[in-house]
Scaffold this motif. Structure first.
Motif, short mmCIF file in Angstrom:
data_model
loop_
_atom_site.label_atom_id
_atom_site.label_comp_id
_atom_site.label_asym_id
_atom_site.label_seq_id
_atom_site.Cartn_x
_atom_site.Cartn_y
_atom_site.Cartn_z
N LEU A 62 18.67 76.41 -39.07
CA LEU A 62 20.64 76.80 -40.04
C LEU A 62 20.35 77.67 -39.47
CD1 LEU A 62 23.05 75.78 -41.42
CD2 LEU A 62 21.47 76.59 -43.44
N TYR A 63 19.80 79.22 -39.53
CA TYR A 63 20.41 80.31 -39.38
C TYR A 63 19.90 80.57 -37.98
CZ TYR A 63 19.49 85.16 -39.00
OH TYR A 63 19.48 86.57 -38.42
N ARG A 64 20.09 79.97 -36.75
CA ARG A 64 19.98 79.74 -35.67
C ARG A 64 21.24 79.27 -35.42
NH1 ARG A 64 14.59 78.19 -32.07
NH2 ARG A 64 13.77 80.60 -32.12
N SER A 65 22.01 78.35 -35.57
CA SER A 65 22.63 77.91 -35.96
C SER A 65 24.07 77.99 -35.94
CB SER A 65 23.55 76.13 -36.28
OG SER A 65 23.34 76.02 -38.07
N VAL A 66 24.10 79.04 -37.34
CA VAL A 66 25.38 79.94 -37.52
C VAL A 66 24.78 81.49 -36.77
CG1 VAL A 66 25.98 81.21 -39.58
CG2 VAL A 66 25.49 79.07 -40.25
N ASN A 67 24.22 81.76 -36.19
CA ASN A 67 24.42 83.57 -35.56
C ASN A 67 23.34 82.99 -34.37
OD1 ASN A 67 24.28 84.93 -38.13
ND2 ASN A 67 22.17 83.98 -38.86
N LYS A 68 24.59 81.49 -33.62
CA LYS A 68 23.94 81.56 -32.44
C LYS A 68 24.90 83.34 -31.57
CE LYS A 68 24.61 76.92 -31.97
NZ LYS A 68 25.48 75.64 -31.64
N PRO A 69 24.34 83.43 -30.29
CA PRO A 69 24.69 84.77 -29.56
C PRO A 69 25.49 83.90 -28.44
CG PRO A 69 22.76 83.79 -28.65
CD PRO A 69 22.60 83.04 -29.79
#
Length: 117
Positions: free
Chosen positions: A101-108
């Protein structure tokens, strides 16, 4: 994970709830989370249940169960180890879900390229 499982097991002893519902519910949650998790985390999660069978953990958890059952005058303290063994699985699978979830929200963000011409 193990501490949460011990807390649930102590709740089972305190209220005299049937152990089968605790076990079925926790394994259902673990299986449901496994269907959404990354395969690497699934392997680590299901292997992490072995932490409850260590030479330090088993006597500690069983002594806690016996102590809880004697304190509330319960008929038995069985089940605290069974409750403690599933929570490490659930904890690792939840951490994988939070990581994804963190990766999907904070995608570069990809820079947009404008062609001049």
């Amino acid at each position: 994970g193990v501490g949460t499982g011990m807390m649930v097991g102590a709740t089972k002893i305190l209220f005299g709830a049937p152990l089968i519902w605790f076990i079925l519910l926790k394994y259902a949650v673990a299986l449901c989370l496994s269907s959404f998790a990354n395969e690497d985390f699934i392997n680590i999660a299901w292997d992490s249940a072995g932490v409850t069978t260590g030479p330090v953990t088993v006597p500690f958890v069983l002594a806690t169960g016996v102590g809880c059952s004697k304190a509330v005058r319960a008929s038995e303290g069985f089940g605290i180890l069974a409750c403690a063994s599933v929570w490490p699985i659930i904890t690792v699978l939840v951490v994988d879900g939070m990581r994804r979830l963190y990766r999907s929200v904070n995608k570069p963000r990809q820079p947009t390229v404008k062609f001049v011409g």
